[in-house]
Enzyme design. Structure first.
Site, PDB file in Angstrom:
ATOM      1  N   ARG A  32       1.032  -1.282   0.104  1.00 17.64           N
ATOM      2  CA  ARG A  32      -0.051  -0.012   0.049  1.00 17.64           C
ATOM      3  C   ARG A  32       0.989   1.132   0.001  1.00 17.64           C
ATOM      4  O   ARG A  32       1.596   1.740   0.971  1.00 17.64           O
ATOM      5  CB  ARG A  32      -0.953  -0.089   1.230  1.00 17.64           C
ATOM      6  CG  ARG A  32      -1.764   1.252   1.411  1.00 17.64           C
ATOM      7  CD  ARG A  32      -2.874   1.189   0.330  1.00 17.64           C
ATOM      8  NE  ARG A  32      -3.933   2.117   0.738  1.00 17.64           N
ATOM      9  CZ  ARG A  32      -4.396   3.175   0.086  1.00 17.64           C
ATOM     10  NH1 ARG A  32      -3.648   3.318  -1.120  1.00 17.64           N
ATOM     11  NH2 ARG A  32      -5.537   3.915   0.633  1.00 17.64           N
ATOM     12  N   GLY A  33       0.847   1.868  -1.251  1.00 17.05           N
ATOM     13  CA  GLY A  33       1.843   2.964  -1.323  1.00 17.05           C
ATOM     14  C   GLY A  33       1.735   4.083  -0.364  1.00 17.05           C
ATOM     15  O   GLY A  33       2.823   4.570   0.098  1.00 17.05           O
ATOM     16  N   THR A  36       4.131   2.859   2.991  1.00 18.55           N
ATOM     17  CA  THR A  36       5.413   2.417   3.086  1.00 18.55           C
ATOM     18  C   THR A  36       6.358   2.822   1.940  1.00 18.55           C
ATOM     19  O   THR A  36       7.433   2.485   2.021  1.00 18.55           O
ATOM     20  CB  THR A  36       5.501   0.814   3.239  1.00 18.55           C
ATOM     21  OG1 THR A  36       4.776   0.240   2.220  1.00 18.55           O
ATOM     22  CG2 THR A  36       4.590   0.304   4.377  1.00 18.55           C
ATOM     23  N   ARG A  37       5.881   3.339   0.933  1.00 20.16           N
ATOM     24  CA  ARG A  37       6.556   3.670  -0.314  1.00 20.16           C
ATOM     25  C   ARG A  37       7.706   4.518   0.025  1.00 20.16           C
ATOM     26  O   ARG A  37       8.866   4.055  -0.407  1.00 20.16           O
ATOM     27  CB  ARG A  37       5.512   4.290  -1.190  1.00 20.16           C
ATOM     28  CG  ARG A  37       6.251   4.614  -2.839  1.00 20.16           C
ATOM     29  CD  ARG A  37       5.628   5.572  -3.587  1.00 20.16           C
ATOM     30  NE  ARG A  37       4.421   5.094  -4.009  1.00 20.16           N
ATOM     31  CZ  ARG A  37       4.123   3.994  -4.983  1.00 20.16           C
ATOM     32  NH1 ARG A  37       5.023   3.746  -5.697  1.00 20.16           N
ATOM     33  NH2 ARG A  37       2.826   3.677  -4.946  1.00 20.16           N
ATOM     34  N   GLU A  97      -4.866  -7.505  -5.886  1.00 27.63           N
ATOM     35  CA  GLU A  97      -3.541  -8.193  -6.239  1.00 27.63           C
ATOM     36  C   GLU A  97      -3.316  -9.396  -5.448  1.00 27.63           C
ATOM     37  O   GLU A  97      -3.014 -10.567  -5.974  1.00 27.63           O
ATOM     38  CB  GLU A  97      -2.476  -7.171  -5.902  1.00 27.63           C
ATOM     39  CG  GLU A  97      -2.201  -6.087  -7.108  1.00 27.63           C
ATOM     40  CD  GLU A  97      -1.139  -5.074  -6.256  1.00 27.63           C
ATOM     41  OE1 GLU A  97       0.047  -5.485  -6.019  1.00 27.63           O
ATOM     42  OE2 GLU A  97      -1.452  -3.795  -6.600  1.00 27.63           O
TER      43      GLU A  97
END
Length: 212
Positions: A32-33, A36-37, A97
């Site tokens: 999940r960007g 944590t991106r 996904e």
């Protein structure tokens, strides 16, 4: 959930060429960007790239591309690393996904390494806590009951795989190191398996060739 035992550091790099063109990517990162991106996932991605491990991350897609393009990349990857975080289930893309990864595990033996980053593994496997609230919110919108069941089954299947949790390994740098070593080990095993299957296929051809 106990963390999987990690491999010791190795100088061997499986490399894309080891897969004889079977895989376009060695690792598919599912995360999940918003969570944590720029932190944990970014550090893991940097570690993989430093060792020339070809990893897919969704910023490689144009903003106009759809979830279908993301799932296509997943299917062209040897191994998936799924980073579950607190708001992971807020994204229906992430859930789709996960559902595709779970189906690939069941149908093709796709390998998956789950990482529970600042989230309880039981919240993922049982779809409780923030995951229950998020899935219920999706259920109240345009998503069907079939989607809800598919997502919950997939979360449980992947959460039950051996993986890592930040509750056990507190420092992000140590957690990245453990995951990185495990990824190297798994890619090496996949590489050896592909080469073995190729040799078996060659053996099967010899009787036919000898008939000429």
């Amino acid at each position: 959930m106990a963390a999987a035992s990690s491999s010791s550091p190795s100088s061997h790099h499986p490399g894309s060429s080891s897969y004889s063109g079977r895989w376009e990517y060695e690792v598919f990162l599912c995360f999940r960007g918003a969570n944590t991106r720029t932190g944990f996932t970014g550090h893991l991605m940097a570690a993989l790239r430093d060792r020339q491990i070809k990893a897919f991350i969704d910023d490689m897609l144009d903003k106009t591309e759809s979830i279908d393009e993301l799932i296509s990349a997943l299917k062209r990857s040897a191994l998936s690393v799924v980073i579950f975080s607190e708001n992971f289930a807020d994204s229906s893309w992430c859930l789709d996904e996960v559902a595709t990864i779970s189906r690939s595990m069941e149908e093709f033996g796709h390998r998956v390494l789950p990482v529970f980053y600042k989230v309880d593994p039981s919240d993922v496997s049982e779809a409780s806590g923030s995951y229950a609230a998020a899935i219920e919110q999706h259920h109240g919108s345009s998503e069907s009951p079939e989607d809800r069941k598919r997502w919950m089954d997939a979360l449980k299947a992947i959460a039950n795989c051996a993986g890592y949790t930040s509750h056990d390994i507190k420092l992000d740098s140590e957690l990245v190191k453990e995951i990185f070593n495990d990824v190297l080990k798994r890619l090496t095993e996949i590489s050896h398996r592909v080469k073995f299957d190729h040799l078996i296929g060659m053996d099967a051809e010899f009787p036919r060739l000898n008939n000429y």
